[in-house]
Design a protein around this motif. Structure first.
Motif, PDB file in Angstrom:
ATOM      1  N   ARG A 188       6.062   2.589  -1.594  1.00  0.00           N
ATOM      2  CA  ARG A 188       4.702   2.216  -1.979  1.00  0.00           C
ATOM      3  C   ARG A 188       3.776   2.159  -0.766  1.00  0.00           C
ATOM      4  O   ARG A 188       2.625   2.578  -0.824  1.00  0.00           O
ATOM      5  CB  ARG A 188       4.711   0.858  -2.694  1.00  0.00           C
ATOM      6  N   GLU A 189       4.281   1.614   0.337  1.00  0.00           N
ATOM      7  CA  GLU A 189       3.476   1.512   1.559  1.00  0.00           C
ATOM      8  C   GLU A 189       3.063   2.897   2.042  1.00  0.00           C
ATOM      9  O   GLU A 189       1.919   3.115   2.464  1.00  0.00           O
ATOM     10  CB  GLU A 189       4.291   0.787   2.633  1.00  0.00           C
ATOM     11  N   TRP A 190       3.989   3.849   1.958  1.00  0.00           N
ATOM     12  CA  TRP A 190       3.690   5.218   2.397  1.00  0.00           C
ATOM     13  C   TRP A 190       2.628   5.863   1.518  1.00  0.00           C
ATOM     14  O   TRP A 190       1.691   6.502   2.005  1.00  0.00           O
ATOM     15  CB  TRP A 190       4.972   6.045   2.391  1.00  0.00           C
ATOM     16  N   VAL A 191       2.754   5.689   0.179  1.00  0.00           N
ATOM     17  CA  VAL A 191       1.801   6.314  -0.737  1.00  0.00           C
ATOM     18  C   VAL A 191       0.419   5.688  -0.616  1.00  0.00           C
ATOM     19  O   VAL A 191      -0.598   6.400  -0.565  1.00  0.00           O
ATOM     20  CB  VAL A 191       2.308   6.208  -2.192  1.00  0.00           C
ATOM     21  N   LEU A 192       0.356   4.370  -0.551  1.00  0.00           N
ATOM     22  CA  LEU A 192      -0.931   3.678  -0.585  1.00  0.00           C
ATOM     23  C   LEU A 192      -1.564   3.498   0.791  1.00  0.00           C
ATOM     24  O   LEU A 192      -2.785   3.491   0.925  1.00  0.00           O
ATOM     25  CB  LEU A 192      -0.756   2.309  -1.261  1.00  0.00           C
ATOM     26  N   ARG A 193      -0.711   3.307   1.825  1.00  0.00           N
ATOM     27  CA  ARG A 193      -1.229   3.101   3.180  1.00  0.00           C
ATOM     28  C   ARG A 193      -0.358   3.851   4.181  1.00  0.00           C
ATOM     29  O   ARG A 193       0.385   3.238   4.965  1.00  0.00           O
ATOM     30  CB  ARG A 193      -1.269   1.596   3.506  1.00  0.00           C
ATOM     31  N   PRO A 194      -0.398   5.192   4.168  1.00  0.00           N
ATOM     32  CA  PRO A 194       0.482   5.983   5.029  1.00  0.00           C
ATOM     33  C   PRO A 194       0.147   5.807   6.509  1.00  0.00           C
ATOM     34  O   PRO A 194      -1.003   5.585   6.878  1.00  0.00           O
ATOM     35  CB  PRO A 194       0.223   7.420   4.569  1.00  0.00           C
ATOM     36  N   ASP A 195       1.165   5.889   7.340  1.00  0.00           N
ATOM     37  CA  ASP A 195       0.967   5.910   8.792  1.00  0.00           C
ATOM     38  C   ASP A 195       1.894   6.978   9.376  1.00  0.00           C
ATOM     39  O   ASP A 195       2.623   7.659   8.656  1.00  0.00           O
ATOM     40  CB  ASP A 195       1.224   4.532   9.411  1.00  0.00           C
ATOM     41  N   PHE A 196       1.875   7.130  10.686  1.00  0.00           N
ATOM     42  CA  PHE A 196       2.648   8.189  11.324  1.00  0.00           C
ATOM     43  C   PHE A 196       4.148   8.032  11.035  1.00  0.00           C
ATOM     44  O   PHE A 196       4.835   9.006  10.715  1.00  0.00           O
ATOM     45  CB  PHE A 196       2.397   8.169  12.835  1.00  0.00           C
ATOM     46  N   GLU A 197       4.640   6.823  11.159  1.00  0.00           N
ATOM     47  CA  GLU A 197       6.076   6.585  10.986  1.00  0.00           C
ATOM     48  C   GLU A 197       6.529   6.917   9.568  1.00  0.00           C
ATOM     49  O   GLU A 197       7.523   7.625   9.371  1.00  0.00           O
ATOM     50  CB  GLU A 197       6.399   5.116  11.300  1.00  0.00           C
ATOM     51  N   SER A 198       5.788   6.414   8.549  1.00  0.00           N
ATOM     52  CA  SER A 198       6.207   6.666   7.168  1.00  0.00           C
ATOM     53  C   SER A 198       6.034   8.132   6.798  1.00  0.00           C
ATOM     54  O   SER A 198       6.867   8.715   6.089  1.00  0.00           O
ATOM     55  CB  SER A 198       5.424   5.777   6.200  1.00  0.00           C
ATOM     56  N   ASP A 199       4.950   8.768   7.279  1.00  0.00           N
ATOM     57  CA  ASP A 199       4.750  10.201   7.015  1.00  0.00           C
ATOM     58  C   ASP A 199       5.899  11.021   7.595  1.00  0.00           C
ATOM     59  O   ASP A 199       6.402  11.955   6.946  1.00  0.00           O
ATOM     60  CB  ASP A 199       3.423  10.674   7.626  1.00  0.00           C
ATOM     61  N   GLN A 200       6.293  10.687   8.790  1.00  0.00           N
ATOM     62  CA  GLN A 200       7.379  11.408   9.442  1.00  0.00           C
ATOM     63  C   GLN A 200       8.684  11.248   8.642  1.00  0.00           C
ATOM     64  O   GLN A 200       9.416  12.222   8.435  1.00  0.00           O
ATOM     65  CB  GLN A 200       7.555  10.891  10.869  1.00  0.00           C
ATOM     66  N   PHE A 201       8.951  10.020   8.200  1.00  0.00           N
ATOM     67  CA  PHE A 201      10.181   9.760   7.457  1.00  0.00           C
ATOM     68  C   PHE A 201      10.218  10.557   6.162  1.00  0.00           C
ATOM     69  O   PHE A 201      11.189  11.265   5.866  1.00  0.00           O
ATOM     70  CB  PHE A 201      10.310   8.261   7.151  1.00  0.00           C
ATOM     71  N   TRP A 202       9.137  10.444   5.356  1.00  0.00           N
ATOM     72  CA  TRP A 202       9.166  11.064   4.035  1.00  0.00           C
ATOM     73  C   TRP A 202       9.025  12.580   4.107  1.00  0.00           C
ATOM     74  O   TRP A 202       9.588  13.289   3.261  1.00  0.00           O
ATOM     75  CB  TRP A 202       8.074  10.454   3.152  1.00  0.00           C
ATOM     76  N   THR A 203       8.314  13.106   5.077  1.00  0.00           N
ATOM     77  CA  THR A 203       8.248  14.567   5.253  1.00  0.00           C
ATOM     78  C   THR A 203       9.635  15.124   5.554  1.00  0.00           C
ATOM     79  O   THR A 203      10.050  16.146   4.987  1.00  0.00           O
ATOM     80  CB  THR A 203       7.273  14.931   6.385  1.00  0.00           C
ATOM     81  N   HIS A 204      10.342  14.454   6.446  1.00  0.00           N
ATOM     82  CA  HIS A 204      11.706  14.871   6.769  1.00  0.00           C
ATOM     83  C   HIS A 204      12.621  14.712   5.555  1.00  0.00           C
ATOM     84  O   HIS A 204      13.459  15.576   5.271  1.00  0.00           O
ATOM     85  CB  HIS A 204      12.238  14.050   7.942  1.00  0.00           C
TER      86      HIS A 204
END
Length: 339
Positions: A23-39
């Motif tokens: 939820r944090e990635w979808v609603l308030r993405p940051d570099f760390e979460s973007d990197q995790f979910w892209t991978h």
């Protein structure tokens, strides 16, 4: 940060919706979460559709910043999550959870606000469970007893049975109960809309209550029925395994039956044992919400034996036509039964 032990590959859509890191990635993405979910997506392409569905649902639920402060958003979200995860032991099926999320997404901001306000205000301990046409729902009651709720049905009960001297349920429709016997001998009571009270200590039975008719079929144990809306003064009827008691228009009928035949709907199966066409039509109307019109020349008293699945209305009506050797035509949303 995501829990490294989390096996996201096994996640369903609603599990993603419940996951704080997602939820944090979808609603308030940051570099760390973007990197995790892209991978993660590149490593698990087979789960991309599931992830996208969860992401889209969550984005549809997103509240504009001008509507509420972040603190208020978290408060509403917290109330919703708290209500979902409260340990009521009422376990909803996967399909029911997804209906909840999709309805919530369709309603958007207004639904979130209404639900948040309602849950904040509502202090009642009453739980209400409903099923749609064509849906059966198994779940567990606060005492560990099991219930299968048939289609187009509703039950209400208190979540605080430990604080009461009785375990009480109000039923509209049809349900199968497998009741746990407690060391405290706390009675288990089921009430139907037309004044029938079923009392047990530990047993398996089904209850039908629609259209001013109640029917109880006992599979195991013992049941005591207390009747109020009958031609006789209020009386009690003791049931033994295999007994069927039907109450309609003040009249009581009791007979021996094969309980498995009457409870087969819990397995999405209808067992026919010299079952009339009239009874089949009743099931179609009540379980699937079908509009059925019958040629007056057709005998509704004709019977058949066998079995048929209770999976979808078109299949149900097609099998009915074959079993009774009649013609059933679907015109728009109406089924016409003719020769």
């Amino acid at each position: 940060m995501a829990n490294p032990a989390t096996n996201y590959f096994e996640f369903t859509v609603e599990q993603f919706l419940d996951d704080p890191f997602f939820r944090e990635w979808v609603l308030r993405p940051d570099f760390e979460s973007d990197q995790f979910w892209t991978h993660w997506i590149s490593s698990n392409p087979d789960k991309a559709a599931t992830l996208d569905e969860a992401k889209n649902l969550l984005l549809e639920l997103r509240i504009p910043e001008y509507a509420l402060s972040q603190e208020e958003i978290e408060g509403v979200w917290g109330k919703i999550q708290h209500q979902i995860k409260r340990e009521k032991k009422v376990v909803l099926s996967h399909s029911s959870k997804m209906v909840f999320w999709k309805q919530l997404a369709a309603a958007g901001v207004a639904a979130m606000l209404a639900l948040g306000v309602w849950w904040a205000w509502n202090q009642s301990d009453q739980i209400e469970v409903n099923t749609a046409f064509g849906e059966t729902l198994p779940f567990t009651l606060p005492d560990g007893s099991k219930v299968v709720l048939n289609a187009n049905s509703q039950i209400r009960f208190s979540e605080n049975w430990d604080e009461n001297d009785r375990r009480e349920i109000w039923l509209e429709g049809e349900a199968f109960f497998d009741v746990v016997h407690l060391q405290s001998h706390q009675p288990f009571l089921v009430y139907t809309a037309n004044g029938v009270e079923i009392e047990v200590l530990g047993t398996s039975f089904s209850v039908y209550g629609r259209n001013k008719k109640s029917q109880i079929v006992l599979e195991e144990g013992n049941v005591s029925l207390s009747l109020s809306n009958t031609l006789q003064p209020r009386e009690k009827i003791l049931m033994k395994p295999g007994d069927l008691v039907a109450i309609q228009e003040g009249k009581v009928e009791k007979k021996k039956v094969n309980a498995d035949n009457y409870n087969s709907w819990t397995q999405n199966l209808l067992i026919l044992d010299e079952t009339s066409l009239n009874e089949i039509i009743r099931v179609g109307r009540e379980n699937f919400g079908l509009e059925i019109e019958v040629d007056p020349r057709i005998s509704l008293d004709q019977t058949a034996s066998g079995s048929m699945p209770l999976e979808n209305p078109d299949q149900f009506m097609s099998l009915t036509a074959k079993i009774f050797n009649i013609s059933i035509t679907k015109i728009e949303s109406k089924y016409l039964i003719t020769f």
